[in-house]
Design an enzyme around this catalytic site. Structure first.
Site, mmCIF file in Angstrom:
data_model
loop_
_atom_site.group_PDB
_atom_site.id
_atom_site.type_symbol
_atom_site.label_atom_id
_atom_site.label_comp_id
_atom_site.label_asym_id
_atom_site.label_seq_id
_atom_site.Cartn_x
_atom_site.Cartn_y
_atom_site.Cartn_z
ATOM 1 N N ASP A 171 33.234 52.308 60.845
ATOM 2 C CA ASP A 171 33.128 52.157 59.140
ATOM 3 C C ASP A 171 32.817 52.866 59.344
ATOM 4 O OD1 ASP A 171 33.726 50.732 57.447
ATOM 5 O OD2 ASP A 171 32.349 49.949 56.928
ATOM 6 N N ASP B 243 30.891 53.490 54.874
ATOM 7 C CA ASP B 243 30.180 52.393 54.403
ATOM 8 C C ASP B 243 28.998 52.225 54.834
ATOM 9 O OD1 ASP B 243 31.354 54.515 51.671
ATOM 10 O OD2 ASP B 243 32.798 52.701 52.056
ATOM 11 N N ASP C 119 29.574 47.432 58.974
ATOM 12 C CA ASP C 119 28.093 46.560 58.576
ATOM 13 C C ASP C 119 28.560 45.026 57.529
ATOM 14 O OD1 ASP C 119 27.811 46.614 54.873
ATOM 15 O OD2 ASP C 119 29.483 47.995 56.265
#
Length: 228
Positions: free
Chosen positions: A8, A10, A187
């Site tokens: 991922d 961000d 996250d």
């Protein structure tokens, strides 16, 4: 047999949200109405964190301003955005993590719900082999033509990330079983479906919901930016 490493973007590889920051950048340049766009930007970002994001409504809102400008002008602004916002957020610890997987011969892919206009240069900067991002429609379907301000294809969000990764692997003549190990670093609790799909899920700088899920599931937790 090589391994597969998925990342991922961000709050995983960078300690910020590239889409939210692009919105703030447009406000700074005066490209959108500051009050209205900031409110909209914050609204969708809050939905994302809460796990209630309407991905299609969000994409239309995020992409509409792109249709008002030429690709050349947008590129110039994005170059400035990379220099001022993204490059300073690309910390050595994250760059090295990607490099370690590439040095090991892994197939490395960035899989993000942020649109490809924003993330393509970021993927290039990290040196990933492949970017999977929400796709941006162009006027006549040609990659270099003007944007319509609308999304196209399957959004790479939640279960859509699995759909897009599997389609990409199929285009290479591969499936999950062609890899000894598959890693996914994320996250966000929005990425639990893809995290559950790989052999090595790694909750990276996880939000509270994902941290609790990872602890219960016995997944590895990596607080990447605390190590920087």
């Amino acid at each position: 047999m090589a391994n597969l490493a998925l990342f991922d973007l961000d709050h995983t590889l960078i300690p910020t949200d590239s889409d939210h920051e692009w919105g703030r950048f447009m406000v700074k340049l005066g490209l959108v109405d500051a009050e209205r766009f900031t409110e909209q930007n914050d609204y969708f970002y809050g939905q994302y964190k809460a796990g209630t994001l309407d991905i299609n409504a969000y994409l239309v809102a995020a992409l509409t301003p792109l249709a008002k400008h030429s690709r050349e002008q947008l590129k110039a602004w994005h170059d400035q955005y990379m220099h001022e916002v993204i490059k300073p957020a690309m910390l050595p610890v994250a760059i090295e993590l990607v490099r370690e997987h590439k040095a090991a011969g892994d197939l490395v892919c960035m899989v993000t719900a942020t649109n490809e206009f924003i993330t393509a240069p970021i993927g290039e900067a990290f040196g990933v082999d492949k970017l999977i991002a929400c796709e941006v429609e162009t006027v006549d379907g040609h990659p270099a033509s003007a944007f319509t301000g609308r999304p196209t294809g399957t959004p790479s969000f939640r279960e859509g990330k699995i759909t897009r990764v599997e389609a990409w692997l199929a285009s290479l003549g591969k499936t999950w079983s062609d890899f000894d190990r598959s890693y996914f670093y994320s996250d966000s609790h929005n990425d639990i479906p893809l995290l559950e799909k790989v052999t090595d899920p790694i909750a990276t700088n996880p939000d509270d919901t994902l941290r609790a899920h990872a602890q219960k599931a016995g997944w590895r937790i990596l607080d990447l930016f605390q190590a920087s």
